[in-house]
Design a protein around this motif. Sequence first.
Motif, PDB file in Angstrom:
ATOM      1  N   ILE A  34       0.853  -1.189   0.000  1.00  0.00           N
ATOM      2  CA  ILE A  34       0.000   0.000   0.000  1.00  0.00           C
ATOM      3  C   ILE A  34       0.894   1.246   0.000  1.00  0.00           C
ATOM      4  O   ILE A  34       1.615   1.501   0.959  1.00  0.00           O
ATOM      5  CB  ILE A  34      -0.923   0.008   1.231  1.00  0.00           C
ATOM      6  CG1 ILE A  34      -1.674  -1.329   1.352  1.00  0.00           C
ATOM      7  CG2 ILE A  34      -1.907   1.173   1.148  1.00  0.00           C
ATOM      8  CD1 ILE A  34      -2.452  -1.477   2.652  1.00  0.00           C
ATOM      9  N   GLY A 100       2.526  -1.184   4.444  1.00  0.00           N
ATOM     10  CA  GLY A 100       2.167   0.181   4.105  1.00  0.00           C
ATOM     11  C   GLY A 100       3.369   1.095   4.195  1.00  0.00           C
ATOM     12  O   GLY A 100       4.218   0.933   5.068  1.00  0.00           O
ATOM     13  N   GLY A 104       0.296   5.020   3.374  1.00  0.00           N
ATOM     14  CA  GLY A 104      -0.184   3.649   3.302  1.00  0.00           C
ATOM     15  C   GLY A 104      -0.219   2.953   4.641  1.00  0.00           C
ATOM     16  O   GLY A 104      -1.002   2.020   4.849  1.00  0.00           O
TER      17      GLY A 104
END
Length: 249
Positions: A34, A100, A104
């Motif tokens: 992410i 992430g 993210g």
Amino acid sequence: MSAIESSPVAPFTYAGATLMTQERGRGDRPIVLIHGIGMGMGVFADLISQLGEAAWTIALDLPGYGSAPEPERVLTMERTADLIAAFLRDRGTGPAVLVGHSMGTQVAVEVAARHPHLVDTLVLVGPTVDRRERSGRQQLLRLLQDVAIESPKVIVRGAREYLRAGPRLGLKMHAMIVHRPEDVYPLVSAPTLVLRGEDDRVASRDWCAFVTASIPGARAAEVPGHGHEAMIRDAAPAAREIERFLRGE
């Protein structure tokens, strides 16, 4: 492009918002990547290559980033998390590792708190937003300080991705800044690694120590000689830290 076998980039739409996804490699659990503000799945290319064929990675373009279309309204971190959760349920992958980076990480912790059955493990790389610096001006200053020590590769790739993020980037930045990840950290039950570049000006050592202490059982690690974009310029050290954590070392 990595030599690792990859699937075509494919859309996933839920509640009026669309993710773009790309899978590479194979493994027993997916590693979902992410990206941060202004970025896209392309920033993970070296990390995916470093993780190798034994890793099953699913890289995402969040709505309005990379090749993903702009949603009708800019998504909050919570709504973005629900979109990723819907994708994981639809894909039927089982609990996933969420990696992430920057913004993210805010999305990743929301997925872990709101949909814990979908998350096996969390890796938070350069987590944002430091609660002491919650303004666009402060975040921009920190980002400029960080870019000043980065390589031309990072600067060029970052500039290209920010241009692709479009004219609503200011609204997206606002959605990131108003989110309060410190309220979510204590709700995370998944094993968590907090990873930062040693020279990261955006996610300071003090802030990352706070993040680690706020998540039950979390561990911390640093990548020497790297800044906030620790996974773009020579992702090998970050990949090794992630692999060690996933092996339980």
